[in-house]
Design a protein around this motif. Structure first.
Motif, PDB file in Angstrom:
ATOM      1  N   ARG A  97       1.804  -9.941   5.408  1.00  0.00           N
ATOM      2  CA  ARG A  97       2.983  -9.075   5.358  1.00  0.00           C
ATOM      3  C   ARG A  97       2.618  -7.807   4.600  1.00  0.00           C
ATOM      4  O   ARG A  97       2.366  -7.840   3.392  1.00  0.00           O
ATOM      5  CB  ARG A  97       4.167  -9.778   4.689  1.00  0.00           C
ATOM      6  N   LEU A  98       2.575  -6.717   5.327  1.00  0.00           N
ATOM      7  CA  LEU A  98       2.186  -5.427   4.757  1.00  0.00           C
ATOM      8  C   LEU A  98       3.415  -4.573   4.512  1.00  0.00           C
ATOM      9  O   LEU A  98       4.253  -4.407   5.405  1.00  0.00           O
ATOM     10  CB  LEU A  98       1.239  -4.691   5.712  1.00  0.00           C
ATOM     11  N   THR A  99       3.506  -4.060   3.293  1.00  0.00           N
ATOM     12  CA  THR A  99       4.564  -3.108   2.947  1.00  0.00           C
ATOM     13  C   THR A  99       3.912  -1.785   2.591  1.00  0.00           C
ATOM     14  O   THR A  99       3.022  -1.744   1.729  1.00  0.00           O
ATOM     15  CB  THR A  99       5.407  -3.597   1.768  1.00  0.00           C
ATOM     16  N   VAL A 100       4.338  -0.721   3.252  1.00  0.00           N
ATOM     17  CA  VAL A 100       3.817   0.621   2.966  1.00  0.00           C
ATOM     18  C   VAL A 100       4.944   1.421   2.313  1.00  0.00           C
ATOM     19  O   VAL A 100       6.019   1.590   2.902  1.00  0.00           O
ATOM     20  CB  VAL A 100       3.320   1.317   4.238  1.00  0.00           C
ATOM     21  N   THR A 101       4.684   1.874   1.088  1.00  0.00           N
ATOM     22  CA  THR A 101       5.740   2.594   0.356  1.00  0.00           C
ATOM     23  C   THR A 101       5.440   4.086   0.265  1.00  0.00           C
ATOM     24  O   THR A 101       4.304   4.522   0.460  1.00  0.00           O
ATOM     25  CB  THR A 101       5.896   2.024  -1.048  1.00  0.00           C
ATOM     26  N   THR A 127       4.938   4.450   6.618  1.00  0.00           N
ATOM     27  CA  THR A 127       6.007   3.478   6.348  1.00  0.00           C
ATOM     28  C   THR A 127       6.404   2.697   7.611  1.00  0.00           C
ATOM     29  O   THR A 127       6.829   1.548   7.521  1.00  0.00           O
ATOM     30  CB  THR A 127       7.245   4.170   5.763  1.00  0.00           C
ATOM     31  N   ASN A 128       6.240   3.299   8.783  1.00  0.00           N
ATOM     32  CA  ASN A 128       6.606   2.568  10.011  1.00  0.00           C
ATOM     33  C   ASN A 128       5.558   1.530  10.407  1.00  0.00           C
ATOM     34  O   ASN A 128       5.709   0.846  11.433  1.00  0.00           O
ATOM     35  CB  ASN A 128       6.891   3.533  11.171  1.00  0.00           C
ATOM     36  N   GLN A 129       4.523   1.386   9.583  1.00  0.00           N
ATOM     37  CA  GLN A 129       3.557   0.316   9.794  1.00  0.00           C
ATOM     38  C   GLN A 129       3.830  -0.879   8.882  1.00  0.00           C
ATOM     39  O   GLN A 129       3.071  -1.853   8.866  1.00  0.00           O
ATOM     40  CB  GLN A 129       2.129   0.827   9.594  1.00  0.00           C
ATOM     41  N   LYS A 166       0.836  -1.194   0.000  1.00  0.00           N
ATOM     42  CA  LYS A 166       0.000   0.000   0.000  1.00  0.00           C
ATOM     43  C   LYS A 166       0.873   1.246   0.000  1.00  0.00           C
ATOM     44  O   LYS A 166       2.068   1.189   0.348  1.00  0.00           O
ATOM     45  CB  LYS A 166      -0.903   0.010   1.242  1.00  0.00           C
ATOM     46  N   ARG A 167       0.255   2.354  -0.378  1.00  0.00           N
ATOM     47  CA  ARG A 167       0.986   3.630  -0.407  1.00  0.00           C
ATOM     48  C   ARG A 167       0.716   4.414   0.871  1.00  0.00           C
ATOM     49  O   ARG A 167      -0.351   4.285   1.505  1.00  0.00           O
ATOM     50  CB  ARG A 167       0.561   4.449  -1.608  1.00  0.00           C
ATOM     51  N   LYS A 209      -5.935   4.124   3.310  1.00  0.00           N
ATOM     52  CA  LYS A 209      -6.640   3.420   4.372  1.00  0.00           C
ATOM     53  C   LYS A 209      -6.560   1.932   4.053  1.00  0.00           C
ATOM     54  O   LYS A 209      -6.863   1.513   2.932  1.00  0.00           O
ATOM     55  CB  LYS A 209      -8.086   3.878   4.448  1.00  0.00           C
ATOM     56  N   VAL A 210      -6.135   1.148   5.033  1.00  0.00           N
ATOM     57  CA  VAL A 210      -5.871  -0.273   4.802  1.00  0.00           C
ATOM     58  C   VAL A 210      -6.743  -1.111   5.730  1.00  0.00           C
ATOM     59  O   VAL A 210      -6.860  -0.813   6.923  1.00  0.00           O
ATOM     60  CB  VAL A 210      -4.389  -0.604   5.052  1.00  0.00           C
ATOM     61  N   PHE A 211      -7.339  -2.153   5.171  1.00  0.00           N
ATOM     62  CA  PHE A 211      -8.159  -3.078   5.947  1.00  0.00           C
ATOM     63  C   PHE A 211      -7.504  -4.452   5.925  1.00  0.00           C
ATOM     64  O   PHE A 211      -7.240  -5.002   4.869  1.00  0.00           O
ATOM     65  CB  PHE A 211      -9.566  -3.186   5.361  1.00  0.00           C
TER      66      PHE A 211
END
Lengths: 113, 114
Positions: free
Chosen positions: B110-114, B83-85, B13-14, B18-20
């Motif tokens: 595994r969540l990556t926030v860019t 990004t720290n999430q 996600k960017r 908002k992420v579920f």
């Protein structure tokens, strides 16, 4: 506040050697203690709990209230024991932390052939 | 056999989205939990729910919220991803019956926030 400390991030042993994964805790009262294990590409699962006084896959753990420790031991390590191990603590029924687990930082155990 | 499933194994996600994250268990367990798992930090409790429509903050709730409208489903919401999430998120459930504390875990997201 309750706290669980696993002082070793990494532990390497050879097959057949004894292994001990350390766990120390702080808790005001009598906690329930657990070891959870996560093998490669598998989900986290319960290995053993102190209240059951059981031996699972050759592992045992003794609660030492005087030293506030719950170290995990196995006399002869096997390659299939390689995994991430977490020590965890929960309060007893009736307490505010009942049902919630506090985990340590985890120890990666590698057993070499 | 207890089954805890999570909606995605990998998610990218960017920042600001908002992420579920969804978790479903099929054992009629009352209690459900969300953790994040980070190297060197172990598992840290974000939120938990003792029963439907009940929720309580865990140790690191900042930046997260949860929803439990049905007994089998517990959703973790990142209101505005940062990004720290970036982390591995684990869901767990347990029954309230008796004194058995065993929590059953999902496979993780595994969540990556860019």
């Amino acid at each position: 506040a309750q706290r669980v400390t696993q002082p070793e991030k990494l532990l390497s042993v050879f097959k057949g050697a004894p292994v001990e994964l350390k766990c120390n805790y702080s808790y005001s009262g009598s906690p329930e203690l657990f070891w959870y294990v996560q093998y490669s590409r598998q989900r986290l699962q319960l290995l053993l709990r102190h209240i059951s006084r059981e031996s699972i896959k050759g592992f045992t753990a003794d609660l030492n209230k005087g030293e506030t420790s719950f170290h995990l031991k196995k006399p002869f390590a096997q390659e299939e024991d390689s995994a991430m191990y977490y020590c965890a603590l929960s309060g007893r029924p009736g307490g505010t932390s009942y049902g919630k687990l506090t985990f340590g930082q985890g120890t990666i155990l590698t057993v070499h052939p | 056999d207890v089954k805890v499933t999570q909606s995605s194994r990998y998610l990218v996600k960017r920042t600001g989205e908002k992420v579920f994250l969804e978790c479903v268990q099929d054992m009629d367990h009352e209690n459900m939990f969300w953790y994040r798992q980070d190297p060197g930090l172990g598992l840290r409790l974000i939120y938990f729910s003792y029963d439907v429509k009940m929720k309580e903050k865990g140790d690191i709730p900042e930046g997260y919220s949860v929803s439990r409208e049905k007994k089998e489903r517990f959703s973790l919401i990142l209101e505005s991803a940062s990004t720290n999430q970036t982390s591995m998120y684990l869901c767990a459930s347990r029954t309230r019956a008796g004194e058995f504390y065993e929590q059953y875990f999902g496979p993780g997201t595994r969540l990556t926030v860019t």
